[in-house]
Design a protein around this motif. Structure first.
Motif, short mmCIF file in Angstrom:
data_model
loop_
_atom_site.label_atom_id
_atom_site.label_comp_id
_atom_site.label_asym_id
_atom_site.label_seq_id
_atom_site.Cartn_x
_atom_site.Cartn_y
_atom_site.Cartn_z
N ASN A 18 -12.00 -3.30 3.99
CA ASN A 18 -12.04 -4.55 4.46
C ASN A 18 -10.74 -5.19 5.23
O ASN A 18 -9.95 -5.42 4.19
CB ASN A 18 -12.68 -5.42 3.50
N PRO A 19 -10.83 -5.48 6.32
CA PRO A 19 -9.43 -5.92 6.76
C PRO A 19 -9.05 -7.29 6.54
O PRO A 19 -7.89 -7.78 6.36
CB PRO A 19 -9.63 -6.09 8.28
N HIS A 20 -10.03 -8.36 6.05
CA HIS A 20 -9.72 -9.55 5.69
C HIS A 20 -9.04 -9.41 4.25
O HIS A 20 -8.23 -10.11 3.89
CB HIS A 20 -11.15 -10.50 5.57
N VAL A 21 -9.37 -8.53 3.33
CA VAL A 21 -8.80 -8.19 2.11
C VAL A 21 -7.53 -7.83 2.33
O VAL A 21 -6.54 -8.10 1.82
CB VAL A 21 -9.58 -7.43 1.31
N ARG A 22 -7.17 -6.84 3.19
CA ARG A 22 -5.94 -6.42 3.41
C ARG A 22 -4.89 -7.34 4.03
O ARG A 22 -3.70 -7.49 3.68
CB ARG A 22 -5.83 -5.17 4.75
N TYR A 23 -5.33 -8.28 4.98
CA TYR A 23 -4.75 -9.35 5.52
C TYR A 23 -4.29 -10.44 4.35
O TYR A 23 -3.37 -10.91 4.06
CB TYR A 23 -5.56 -10.26 6.29
N GLY A 24 -5.02 -10.64 3.35
CA GLY A 24 -4.91 -11.45 2.18
C GLY A 24 -4.07 -10.83 1.14
O GLY A 24 -2.99 -11.67 0.55
N ALA A 25 -4.05 -9.66 1.23
CA ALA A 25 -2.79 -8.85 0.29
C ALA A 25 -1.58 -8.95 1.08
O ALA A 25 -0.62 -9.34 0.24
CB ALA A 25 -3.19 -7.43 0.11
N CYS A 26 -1.27 -8.93 2.23
CA CYS A 26 -0.09 -9.47 3.01
C CYS A 26 0.20 -10.77 2.58
O CYS A 26 1.45 -10.90 2.61
CB CYS A 26 -0.38 -9.32 4.63
N THR A 27 -0.87 -11.80 2.88
CA THR A 27 -0.27 -12.85 2.52
C THR A 27 0.24 -13.33 1.18
O THR A 27 1.23 -13.95 0.85
CB THR A 27 -1.52 -14.07 2.84
N ALA A 28 -0.36 -12.43 0.11
CA ALA A 28 -0.15 -12.80 -1.46
C ALA A 28 1.06 -12.25 -1.51
O ALA A 28 2.09 -13.02 -2.35
CB ALA A 28 -1.12 -12.19 -1.98
N VAL A 29 1.68 -11.02 -0.83
CA VAL A 29 2.89 -10.71 -1.04
C VAL A 29 3.89 -11.38 -0.54
O VAL A 29 5.02 -11.86 -0.91
CB VAL A 29 2.91 -9.24 -0.61
N ALA A 30 3.58 -12.04 0.52
CA ALA A 30 4.51 -12.58 1.40
C ALA A 30 5.04 -14.11 0.52
O ALA A 30 6.19 -14.41 0.60
CB ALA A 30 3.99 -13.12 2.92
N ILE A 31 4.01 -14.74 0.25
CA ILE A 31 4.06 -16.15 -0.59
C ILE A 31 4.93 -15.65 -1.66
O ILE A 31 5.70 -16.49 -2.20
CB ILE A 31 2.82 -16.65 -0.76
N ALA A 32 4.53 -14.71 -2.62
CA ALA A 32 5.02 -14.53 -3.72
C ALA A 32 6.40 -13.90 -3.95
O ALA A 32 7.32 -14.16 -4.54
CB ALA A 32 4.21 -13.41 -4.59
N CYS A 33 6.77 -13.06 -2.89
CA CYS A 33 8.02 -12.49 -2.76
C CYS A 33 8.98 -12.96 -1.67
O CYS A 33 9.73 -12.37 -1.37
CB CYS A 33 7.80 -10.97 -2.51
N ALA A 34 8.75 -14.16 -1.15
CA ALA A 34 9.34 -14.89 0.14
C ALA A 34 10.73 -14.91 -0.50
O ALA A 34 11.29 -15.56 -1.33
CB ALA A 34 8.59 -16.42 0.30
N GLY A 35 11.85 -14.49 0.48
CA GLY A 35 13.10 -14.56 0.32
C GLY A 35 13.87 -13.74 -0.77
O GLY A 35 15.06 -13.90 -1.10
N THR A 36 12.89 -12.62 -1.21
CA THR A 36 13.66 -11.80 -2.21
C THR A 36 14.06 -10.66 -1.77
O THR A 36 14.65 -9.95 -2.56
CB THR A 36 12.47 -11.64 -3.42
N ALA A 37 13.69 -10.09 -0.59
CA ALA A 37 13.99 -8.67 -0.14
C ALA A 37 13.68 -7.52 -0.91
O ALA A 37 14.28 -6.60 -1.17
CB ALA A 37 15.46 -8.55 0.29
N MET A 38 12.60 -7.73 -1.85
CA MET A 38 12.23 -6.80 -3.08
C MET A 38 11.64 -5.60 -2.12
O MET A 38 10.80 -5.49 -1.29
CB MET A 38 10.80 -7.45 -3.45
N PRO A 39 12.16 -4.42 -2.45
CA PRO A 39 11.85 -3.22 -1.99
C PRO A 39 10.47 -2.76 -2.01
O PRO A 39 9.91 -2.31 -0.96
CB PRO A 39 12.84 -1.93 -2.60
N ARG A 40 9.70 -3.08 -3.06
CA ARG A 40 8.45 -2.66 -3.15
C ARG A 40 7.51 -3.64 -2.26
O ARG A 40 6.69 -3.15 -1.76
CB ARG A 40 8.03 -2.98 -4.60
N ALA A 41 7.93 -4.77 -2.25
CA ALA A 41 7.13 -5.64 -1.23
C ALA A 41 7.33 -5.25 0.27
O ALA A 41 6.43 -5.12 0.96
CB ALA A 41 7.72 -7.09 -1.44
N VAL A 42 8.54 -4.78 0.69
CA VAL A 42 8.70 -4.32 1.88
C VAL A 42 7.98 -2.89 2.10
O VAL A 42 7.46 -2.76 3.04
CB VAL A 42 10.28 -4.04 2.27
#
Length: 106
Positions: A18-42
């Motif tokens: 489901n593309p909506h779920v994938r978009y939500g995953a992108c958003t969740a990672v973006a908000i939780a890892c903002a400004g961290t440059a975490m390699p796993r998030a990238v």
């Protein structure tokens, strides 16, 4: 949850049909890892920037911008790859407007 755990938690959602779920995953990672440059998030967001769905690409590109904000190439080598990705996407006339807007906002 600490931000380090979020990419692992949403990794399965990022592979959803489901593309909506994938978009939500992108958003969740973006908000939780903002400004961290975490390699796993990238590493989770970079393949999603080539997703078949336009708005998932948009979410991944904006997410990469949030994760890598305030970072330099010297500190995080992913910055150079992401900047080149943004440059190619904004310059390519065949990229859909929705995905291109993610690169422009990023």
């Amino acid at each position: 949850n600490p931000p380090e755990k979020v990419p692992t938690l949403v990794a399965l959602l990022a592979e959803s049909y489901n593309p909506h779920v994938r978009y939500g995953a992108c958003t969740a990672v973006a908000i939780a890892c903002a400004g961290t440059a975490m390699p796993r998030a990238v590493s989770l967001l970079e393949p999603m920037a080539k997703d078949p769905s336009d708005f998932v690409r948009q979410g991944a590109l904006m997410g990469l911008a949030m994760v890598l904000q305030q970072e330099t190439e010297a500190h995080s080598p992913a910055v150079k790859r992401v900047r080149e990705l943004y440059a190619t996407m904004t310059g390519d006339k065949h990229v859909p407007v929705l995905a291109k807007s993610g690169a422009i906002l990023g």
